[in-house]
Write an enzyme that holds these catalytic residues in place. Structure first.
Site, PDB file in Angstrom:
ATOM      1  N   GLU A   1     -40.318 -13.740  -3.286  1.00 35.80           N
ATOM      2  CA  GLU A   1     -40.558 -13.272  -1.915  1.00 35.80           C
ATOM      3  C   GLU A   1     -40.043 -14.315  -0.937  1.00 35.80           C
ATOM      4  OE1 GLU A   1     -44.813 -12.931  -1.644  1.00 35.80           O
ATOM      5  OE2 GLU A   1     -44.889 -11.492  -3.285  1.00 35.80           O
TER       6      GLU A   1
ATOM      7  N   LYS B   1     -40.309 -17.047   1.784  1.00 32.64           N
ATOM      8  CA  LYS B   1     -41.387 -17.922   2.232  1.00 32.64           C
ATOM      9  C   LYS B   1     -41.323 -17.918   3.749  1.00 32.64           C
ATOM     10  CE  LYS B   1     -43.329 -22.534   1.492  1.00 32.64           C
ATOM     11  NZ  LYS B   1     -43.914 -22.565   2.794  1.00 32.64           N
TER      12      LYS B   1
ATOM     13  N   ASP C   1     -41.999 -18.714   7.472  1.00 33.12           N
ATOM     14  CA  ASP C   1     -42.376 -19.967   8.118  1.00 33.12           C
ATOM     15  C   ASP C   1     -43.287 -19.677   9.318  1.00 33.12           C
ATOM     16  OD1 ASP C   1     -42.463 -22.638   8.486  1.00 33.12           O
ATOM     17  OD2 ASP C   1     -40.496 -22.821   9.408  1.00 33.12           O
TER      18      ASP C   1
ATOM     19  N   TYR D   1     -48.934 -10.695   2.012  1.00 28.83           N
ATOM     20  CA  TYR D   1     -48.319 -10.796   0.686  1.00 28.83           C
ATOM     21  C   TYR D   1     -49.319 -11.084  -0.431  1.00 28.83           C
ATOM     22  CZ  TYR D   1     -48.501 -15.537   2.539  1.00 28.83           C
ATOM     23  OH  TYR D   1     -48.917 -16.694   3.144  1.00 28.83           O
TER      24      TYR D   1
ATOM     25  N   LYS E   1     -37.864 -24.497  -1.743  1.00 26.27           N
ATOM     26  CA  LYS E   1     -37.503 -24.603  -0.325  1.00 26.27           C
ATOM     27  C   LYS E   1     -35.999 -24.765  -0.155  1.00 26.27           C
ATOM     28  CE  LYS E   1     -40.747 -26.860   2.132  1.00 26.27           C
ATOM     29  NZ  LYS E   1     -41.340 -26.694   3.460  1.00 26.27           N
TER      30      LYS E   1
ATOM     31  N   CYS F   1       0.362 -41.649  15.667  1.00 23.53           N
ATOM     32  CA  CYS F   1      -0.378 -41.615  14.409  1.00 23.53           C
ATOM     33  C   CYS F   1      -1.057 -42.973  14.189  1.00 23.53           C
ATOM     34  CB  CYS F   1       0.574 -41.309  13.257  1.00 23.53           C
ATOM     35  SG  CYS F   1      -0.203 -41.477  11.646  1.00 23.53           S
TER      36      CYS F   1
ATOM     37  N   CYS G   1       0.821 -44.709  10.954  1.00 20.77           N
ATOM     38  CA  CYS G   1       2.198 -45.212  10.888  1.00 20.77           C
ATOM     39  C   CYS G   1       2.817 -45.388  12.272  1.00 20.77           C
ATOM     40  CB  CYS G   1       3.059 -44.286  10.042  1.00 20.77           C
ATOM     41  SG  CYS G   1       3.364 -42.682  10.807  1.00 20.77           S
TER      42      CYS G   1
ATOM     43  N   CYS H   1       1.097 -35.834  12.642  1.00 23.60           N
ATOM     44  CA  CYS H   1       2.026 -36.947  12.547  1.00 23.60           C
ATOM     45  C   CYS H   1       3.371 -36.370  12.103  1.00 23.60           C
ATOM     46  CB  CYS H   1       1.494 -37.931  11.511  1.00 23.60           C
ATOM     47  SG  CYS H   1       2.706 -39.129  10.988  1.00 23.60           S
TER      48      CYS H   1
ATOM     49  N   CYS I   1       4.739 -40.870   6.198  1.00 23.24           N
ATOM     50  CA  CYS I   1       3.540 -41.569   6.676  1.00 23.24           C
ATOM     51  C   CYS I   1       2.639 -41.876   5.465  1.00 23.24           C
ATOM     52  CB  CYS I   1       2.811 -40.673   7.669  1.00 23.24           C
ATOM     53  SG  CYS I   1       1.155 -41.247   8.063  1.00 23.24           S
TER      54      CYS I   1
END
Ligand code: IVH
Length: 699
Positions: free
Chosen positions: A114, A116, A118, A246, A337, A431, A434, A455, A460
């Site tokens: 089922e 859970k 909250d 439940y 959980k 870049c 390089c 780049c 590179c």
């Protein structure tokens, strides 16, 4: 004396309103218009005004009680309310199932899963079908009597029974009154469930609170708990609370029809007019349990309430009674959980990473934070534009998430935590690796036009490193020992400029690198040698052709026997392959058309790699594992990898080289590496050899 017709009319009105409330609040299937409902309600209220002795305790007008309370009275639960053992780990779920199995030898075990919910746990007491009291869990023995507050919840029936069950989906008013199932109402019934605030209503309420200068609630759970603590039920009546049930506590003098398993209990509660979880699962094996958990995880985002896990319960009550409970929790249930998917943390610094396609990706360096089962300290910021759109600055507090992605991302800035000390980020024009100019011209395929800076230098070092790392990765050519540090040294020393250079390396050259001994150099060279026999799709995937991931590479290799055939195929032929569209076909054609790449392929061929398909394993037969994908990692104590693979394939399953969301199970042995981490990150089920063998035997 109140005339009989009035009494009858009153009873009829109350009954109709109750049924409409049930259809509306419990089944979410309204049967009349609001105007019509209001008319019935007004008529009832007027009759009560004229004849006060008519007013019944369960009249729909009696939801909001009189004066505020001084304090809540204690309420002793008929049967103690226990809590649940929690876990974030699937291994522990497997251990839990195993434990129950040991406690109940020879029994067939059935389970329910089922959501859970909250919210806040409550216990409701009905006497002769009338709601008489309700309480919080408290210490499990005694809680706070919050009856007045609970009465304001429209989804909570003040009288049980006589309601049409949801499964028929009543659609009209006449429908509603034709079927009156006769159900025996117990003398006393305690039902357990969760009060919650629907997420959408919570958002609306918070907006209103903000507009009127009131403080916002942090989340729906806090809002629910805060509401139920109010001593004035009139305040609670203004809060959009709802309830799901439940479980059962005390049941007295119930006659026949009292359920003896969870599945029928939920059905029975529905028939009594109570709202139950919107989806539940019935399982007979560990594998089914894991599938139910996955299913729930996919669906839960669309539920009206927040869920933080799955509750697994032994279905048969008699078996529950046999194994009982520990001091605080039952032995027959466990809550799995879901790992939190969002977390708040501070962005310390923004750095730029250059990928194998030359793309410059801004990456956030974060104060480490726990997210989805692991601690993270970096998150992608995607690109310059995205960063500007979100106004992300160094020093910001941010919300990070792992929304289905492996790499965490920064979802948004927590502007409310800005101090003014944060610094905007200047995206580089060169870049960082390089020094070449970066440009925004689209790469082949062009779906990132104008967004991604790249780049412009194909040599590179960052790109070269990236291409080699990709080639060596586990899901690709799977070259053991090719870590970032080693590859970086190989590139820096000029020993490797592209993937073909790997196959020219000597033990002597590798042994001369930092932190490399003769033995590890030897192993590395052997691993490179072994990669020459990988399947063709891996090689193709390893080439790093834009848009050609593992799936597309497999599809192409099923269609074409060799890379030469692929190179010579036109766009039309390529698009005949499943999953290959125009964009991919063009990317493939462009790649093969580049003389540099042709040279690379020739050198790979010369090094002894086969650019042709070798016959693959025979198609797997159908069986209990059909449609399920397993990944093996580490060394299993009693089985070789080949034996485990054969076992899985014999039962109809597939074995994959890398872990993804589609992986059913990871089977982990000693010294398991990154596959295990990735399985944890993705929440994929992890089993050890023993559990795996049970799974095989079970199905
Ligand atoms: S059964 C003895 N089922 O989770 C079994 N609890 O961490 C008692 N919860 O205190 C609980 N959804 O407040 C059960 N479908 C569900 C649930 C659920 C949420 C809450 C409940 C409980 C807590 C335990």
């Amino acid at each position: 004396m109140i005339p009989r017709e009035i009494q009858e009319r009153y009873a009829e009105l109350a009954d109709r309103i109750r049924r409409h409330d049930h259809a509306y609040y419990v089944l979410a299937k309204p049967t009349i218009s609001d105007a019509e409902y209001d008319r019935l309600y007004r008529e009832l209220r007027d009759l009560e005004g004229q004849y006060p002795p008519l007013i019944a305790r369960d009249s729909p007008t009696q939801r909001v009680g009189g004066k505020p309370l001084e304090a809540f009275k204690p309420f002793r639960h008929g049967v103690p309310m226990m809590s649940l053992d929690n876990t974030y780990s699937r291994e522990e779920v497997a251990e839990f199932v195993e434990r129950v199995r040991r406690l109940l030898p020879g029994e067939i075990l059935e389970w329910t899963v089922e959501p859970k919910i909250d919210g806040v746990a409550v216990n409701l007491r009905y006497e002769d079908g009338l709601f008489t009291a309700g309480a919080t869990r408290g210490d499990g023995i005694t809680g706070d009597d919050i009856t007045a507050n609970l009465r304001t919840i429209r989804g909570l029936p003040l009288r049980l029974g006589g309601a049409v069950t949801g499964s028929h989906g009543s659609s009209s008013e006449s429908d509603l009154f034709q079927r009156r199932p006769s159900i025996q109402i117990p003398r006393i019934l305690e039902v357990r469930g969760e009060v919650y605030m629907p997420t959408a209503a919570f958002d609306r309420m918070n907006e209103e609170r903000e507009r009127s200068g009131e403080e916002r609630f942090a989340n729906p759970r806090n809002a629910t708990a805060g509401s139920l603590k109010q001593l004035d039920a009139r305040v609670v009546a203004g809060r959009p609370l709802d309830i799901v049930l439940y479980g059962a506590g005390l049941i007295e003098e119930s006659g026949t029809g009292v359920p003896f398993e969870q599945r029928t209990l939920l059905k029975w509660l529905q028939e009594l007019g109570l709202k139950t979880p919107e989806k539940t699962w019935f399982c007979r094996s560990l594998l089914e349990l894991f599938e139910a958990i996955d299913d729930l995880d996919r669906l839960r985002k669309d539920f009206a309430y927040e869920t933080d896990g799955a509750v697994i319960k032994l279905n048969t009550f008699a078996l529950r009674d046999q194994i009982g409970a520990t001091a605080k929790a039952p032995r027959w249930a466990i809550a799995y959980k879901f790992a939190p998917e969002q977390a708040e943390t501070q962005l310390q610094k923004i750095v730029i990473q250059v990928g194998r396609t030359g793309a410059l990706t801004p990456v956030a360096e974060l104060t480490p934070v726990f997210l989805s089962g692991s601690t993270i300290s970096r998150a992608t910021l995607h690109n310059d534009e995205e960063m500007r759109r979100k106004d992300i600055r160094e020093g910001d507090w941010v919300l990070v998430e792992k929304a289905g992605e492996v790499i965490p991302a920064v979802a948004r800035v927590l502007f409310e935590r800005r101090t003014g000390k944060e610094t905007p980020f200047q995206f580089p024009r060169h870049c960082p690796e390089c020094g070449s100019l970066v440009s925004r011209t689209a790469n082949a395929g062009g779906d990132d036009l104008g967004v991604v800076w790249r780049c412009s230098n194909p040599d590179c070092p960052a790109q070269v490193r990236g291409r080699i790392e990709h080639w060596c990765a586990r899901g690709v050519m799977d070259i053991e020992g090719a870590g970032e540090v080693l590859i970086s040294q190989l590139v820096k020393r000029g020993l490797v400029r592209d993937v073909a250079d790997l196959y020219k390396l000597t033990v002597f050259e590798v042994a001369g690198l930092e932190r490399m001994g003769a033995k590890s150099a030897q192993n590395f060279i052997e691993a490179i040698e072994a990669s020459k026999n990988r399947e063709l799709w891996r090689l193709l995937f390893g080439l790093g052709i834009l848009h050609v991931g593992a799936g597309v590479a497999k599809a192409l290799c099923r269609h074409f026997e060799s890379l030469d055939e692929m190179r010579l195929a036109g766009i039309e032929e390529l698009t005949r392959v499943a999953d290959v569209g125009e964009v991919i076909a063009q990317s493939v054609t462009r790649w093969f058309g580049d003389p540099r790449n042709q040279g690379l392929l020739e050198r790979l061929r010369a090094a002894g790699l086969k650019l042709k398909s070798t016959p693959g394993p025979a198609a797997t037969r159908p069986g209990p594992f059909t449609g399920k994908t397993f990944v093996l990692t580490g060394t299993l104590p009693h089985m070789t990898r080949e034996q485990a693979t054969a076992k899985i394939e014999a039962l109809g399953g597939k074995v994959a080289g890398s872990v993804s969301k589609k992986t059913t199970c990871v089977i982990a042995g000693a010294d398991a590496g990154s596959k295990l981490d990735r399985a944890r990150q993705l929440g994929v089920t992890i089993l050890d050899e023993g559990q795996f063998e049970k799974l095989c035997a079970e199905d």
